[in-house]
Design a protein around this motif. Structure first.
Motif, PDB file in Angstrom:
ATOM      1  N   ARG A   1     -18.557  74.758  80.765  1.00 33.70           N
ATOM      2  CA  ARG A   1     -18.124  75.540  79.606  1.00 33.70           C
ATOM      3  C   ARG A   1     -17.558  74.616  78.521  1.00 33.70           C
ATOM      4  O   ARG A   1     -17.647  74.917  77.332  1.00 33.70           O
ATOM      5  N   HIS A   2     -16.954  73.511  78.949  1.00 33.03           N
ATOM      6  CA  HIS A   2     -16.404  72.540  77.998  1.00 33.03           C
ATOM      7  C   HIS A   2     -17.184  71.226  78.076  1.00 33.03           C
ATOM      8  O   HIS A   2     -16.604  70.148  77.935  1.00 33.03           O
TER       9      HIS A   2
ATOM     10  N   CYS B   1     -10.929  74.375  80.981  1.00 35.57           N
ATOM     11  CA  CYS B   1      -9.652  73.925  80.419  1.00 35.57           C
ATOM     12  C   CYS B   1      -8.518  74.514  81.256  1.00 35.57           C
ATOM     13  O   CYS B   1      -8.744  75.355  82.131  1.00 35.57           O
TER      14      CYS B   1
ATOM     15  N   HIS C   1      -7.818  80.399  78.039  1.00 32.45           N
ATOM     16  CA  HIS C   1      -9.237  80.470  77.665  1.00 32.45           C
ATOM     17  C   HIS C   1     -10.117  80.434  78.915  1.00 32.45           C
ATOM     18  O   HIS C   1     -11.086  81.182  79.024  1.00 32.45           O
ATOM     19  N   CYS C   2      -9.765  79.568  79.854  1.00 26.85           N
ATOM     20  CA  CYS C   2     -10.442  79.556  81.152  1.00 26.85           C
ATOM     21  C   CYS C   2      -9.489  80.205  82.163  1.00 26.85           C
ATOM     22  O   CYS C   2      -9.386  81.410  82.170  1.00 26.85           O
TER      23      CYS C   2
END
Ligand SMILES: [Zn+2]
Ligand SMILES: [Zn+2]
Length: 365
Positions: free
Chosen positions: A155-156, A164, A168-169
């Motif tokens: 995702r990052h 993260c 957010h995660c």
């Protein structure tokens, strides 16, 4: 502006072996290290070229790290084979098995921690749910955390890690997890939720308020459908302190929420609700948006303790708009307080997950 971020690194080389390379891992971005003037203490780690030095000072300058003693300028420092790493600085403190890679970008330190997946799952459980809650609630949370993590791999990727360490995660515990959180991960090892053959990025929330949300109208997986969380008056999440709430908002506060100039007023109108009664679309001043975006907007403008969810009704009390609401969070997927209530009534973790994810499959990888 701070250009250099110094920190010292205390190194104790230990003979203890690290985790096996066959163990499945996940990488976490540690941005707090990047921001903090940090002191890093590493126990049981080894790093190439460490020599006999036990204490290092590493300074980020541009895209390079300067390591003292030794006067070396390197692009990264990798610490591996490490049963424990402690990073202390600005309150940040990480003790985790794994591999830590330090690098620099624009004069700031960046840390990426790669750790065993199951260790990460236990640490998410420890951070996201009180460890004294029933074992089956913790186990359900572990499966959700594992599914979310695996579905979030990469995702990052642009920043070089998977997930993260922010909301957010998933939040995670940088210190060792409790025994009960670890047991929840171990008991459910390998179990995940899937949908259409894909691992589900399974969401969870504190309290659904009696009806979970439609994922599709809140920007979350469409596999999450509204589920009644128990019969009216006997909802499983009823013990939550957030089960009922009320927010009284002035026209000016609604104006601020709408992003208008200070002092300007606005009105809110509900355009549609999902089948559980949650606001799916609303218009605030001239802006029309979905419930998830509206909830974020309220949180940013008024703080996160006022409007706690989109499961609310509206009424006027003079100029004040009164929101009578239930639940905390987006409401989709696992209801944590509901999982607690169900576990207290002897539902097991599989039953709990099937209740909150009726359209998903529960499989062992
Ligand atoms: Zn993230
Ligand atoms: Zn609930």
């Amino acid at each position: 502006m701070r250009r250099f971020v110094p920190f010292s690194l205390l190194l104790a080389v230990a003979a203890r072996p690290g985790w096996a390379s066959t163990v499945e891992t996940i990488s976490i971005g540690l941005w707090d290290v990047a921001r903090a003037p940090a002191r890093v203490r590493v126990s049981g780690a080894s790093t190439p070229g460490a020599g006999t030095a036990r204490v290092w000072t590493v300074t980020a300058s541009g895209g390079r790290l300067h390591v003292e003693p030794g006067g070396r300028a390197v692009s990264r420092v990798t610490l591996r084979g490490s049963p424990q790493m402690i990073i202390a600085g600005n309150g940040s403190h990480v003790a985790a098995p794994g591999e830590l890679v330090l690098s620099a970008r624009d004069g700031r330190l960046k840390g990426i921690l790669k750790l065993p997946l199951e260790e990460y799952v236990a640490r998410v459980v420890a951070r996201e749910m009180p460890s004294d809650w029933p074992a089956d609630a913790l186990a359900a949370q572990a499966v959700v955390a594992r599914s979310f993590a695996l579905a979030s791999r990469g995702r990052h990727a642009r920043d070089g890690f998977d997930v993260c360490s922010l909301t957010h995660c998933q939040l995670w515990s940088p210190s060792p997890p409790t025994t009960r959180a670890r047991q929840a991960a171990r008991r459910t090892e390998g179990w995940i939720l899937t949908s259409g053959g894909q691992t589900l990025r399974a969401p969870f929330c504190s309290t659904c308020g009696g009806y979970t949300a439609d994922g599709a109208s809140s920007g979350l997986p469409a596999t999450c459908v509204p589920v009644r969380d128990g019969p009216p008056g006997r909802e499983f999440c009823r013990a939550s302190p957030h089960f009922r709430w009320q927010a009284r908002l002035s026209p000016q506060e609604l104006g601020r929420t709408a992003g208008l100039a200070e002092g300007q007023t606005a009105e809110i109108k509900i355009l549609s609700r999902d089948s559980g009664g949650r606001v799916a679309r609303a218009r605030l001043a001239a802006t029309e948006e979905d419930g998830g975006a509206l909830l974020m907007r309220f949180g940013r403008a008024l703080g996160w303790a006022r409007v706690k969810s989109c499961l609310f009704t509206l009424r006027k009390d003079g100029p004040v708009t009164v929101l009578d609401g239930r639940g905390l969070g987006h409401g989709a997927g696992l209801c944590q307080w509901g999982a607690r209530g169900r576990a207290l009534q002897a539902q097991d973790w599989k039953g709990i997950l099937r209740a909150y994810f009726p359209k998903a499959e529960l499989v062992r990888r």
